[in-house]
Write an enzyme that holds these catalytic residues in place. Sequence first.
Site, short mmCIF file in Angstrom:
data_model
loop_
_atom_site.label_atom_id
_atom_site.label_comp_id
_atom_site.label_asym_id
_atom_site.label_seq_id
_atom_site.Cartn_x
_atom_site.Cartn_y
_atom_site.Cartn_z
CG HIS A 1 -2.07 -0.89 1.14
ND1 HIS A 1 -3.19 -0.76 1.90
CD2 HIS A 1 -2.29 -1.96 0.34
CE1 HIS A 1 -4.06 -1.71 1.58
NE2 HIS A 1 -3.52 -2.46 0.65
CE1 TYR B 1 -4.89 3.68 9.36
CE2 TYR B 1 -5.31 3.66 11.73
CZ TYR B 1 -4.60 3.22 10.64
OH TYR B 1 -3.58 2.31 10.81
N PRO C 1 -3.13 0.13 19.30
CG PRO C 1 -5.00 -1.16 18.79
CD PRO C 1 -4.30 -0.48 19.92
CE LYS D 1 5.02 3.34 13.41
NZ LYS D 1 4.76 2.78 12.09
CE1 TYR E 1 -0.74 3.74 9.93
CE2 TYR E 1 0.13 2.90 7.86
CZ TYR E 1 -0.80 2.83 8.89
OH TYR E 1 -1.76 1.86 8.88
#
Length: 393
Positions: free
Chosen positions: A75, A204, A295, A299, A387
């Site tokens: 992704h 998200y 979560p 990570k 990220y």
Amino acid sequence: MARLRTQVAIIGAGPAGLTLARLLERQGVDSVVLEDRSREYVEQRIRAGVLEQGSVELLAEAGVAARLQREGLVHSGIELQFDNHRFRVALSDLTGGRSIVIYGQTEIVKDLIAARVASGAPILFEVEDVVLKDIGPGPPSVSFRHAGEEHELRCEIVAGCDGSHGPCRASVPASTLRSYSREYPYAWLGILAAVAPSNEELIYSHHRSGFALASMRSPALSRLYLQCRPEEDIANWPDSRIWEQLQLRLGLPGWQLKEGPVLEKGITPMRSLVYEPMQYGHLYLAGDACHIVPPTGAKGLNLALHDVRLLAEALTEFFANGATSLLEDYSERCLRRVWRAEHFSWWMTSMLHRPDDGNEFEVKLQLAQLRYISTSRAAATTLAENYVGLAKV
Ligand code: FAD
Ligand code: PHB
């Protein structure tokens, strides 16, 4: 009593323990892996799904990434949803081409166990009563029961890769260990559903009814999460209620989530927790055994893999020529990345979850931050580089 001997006793066959065993094996360092659950159980335990590029590279160096490279979904962005619209964070464009890979932790664990078993190196499942002895001055040993027989494993090093409830951290004298923690007033209700992902990238979503996340495991499997209360009873969440809340929090005018049979569901509490230092005497802790992140930043697994990369390097040096400097610095080197990830995970969590008291001031701050990320390249880059995983911390 059966007596065994090895260089490194590895407690726990999660991603940390199994990857460490594999890295050591490639460097000619002997280890024995002890796991208290069955092989089937650890291979089915559904957890993480997002791998940083550095984690993929480590698994490739360890020679266990053939299936990951075939089946993993690369992704190059994620989507943030708030105020009834979606904004794409172009991870790769913002980070000089870096990306993440979606590949279930279950699959990583299966690949690592298969490699260990194929190598013939020892890994014991369903061990009981693991007790660490003489980890301070040494020489250390680990006693345990396996298949009804008592065993003593003598070793030079113990690697505590036994997760947040294992016996290793508890073996360190409390006076030498300091903990830093934060509890959150919410949890995640997660499901695995037999339906194609509704979106190509992860979503998200910040929503008045609470956070939601649309993730995936494969082209045929969706992984979805909903913010709920920590004390929530899963029995109060029939599938119909879960889908209704997911549609509400993730849907947009003209866009609906695809629904399918729910294969698994569970509630995960959220915590931030660090124990320092990550070493004591001959014991070295790695992964969830010494740090937990909520979560939201994806990570936990990545940190566990980073710890064992450094531990394998240090142990390889130690067993090759007796050099102890990398071992001495192990905790300090790991903790730099641990605290960066703790901050990022706390920040993502705080920005996206509905405050439990409905505090409108906080909601306004969250929306201001989300708008900033969607309008400022600098703000989006901060999210993106954390990220995908920072190269240097
Ligand atoms: P664990 O996976 O917990 O492994 C520890 C092992 O030790 C276990 O197999 C356990 O059975 C064994 N053990 C325990 N006690 C004993 C004993 N007495 N004797 C022998 N063995 C013992 N992280 C991410 O990076 N990305 C994500 O997307 C993400 N999503 C998550 C979603 C959920 C729902 C959850 C729960 C976690 C998520 N995480 C995520 C976190 C990630 O799963 C963990 O950080 C990761 O499992 C840590 O690996 P570990 O090997 O340190 O610990
Ligand atoms: C997952 O797919 O399980 C997942 C994805 C992103 C997260 C956490 C979990 O932040």
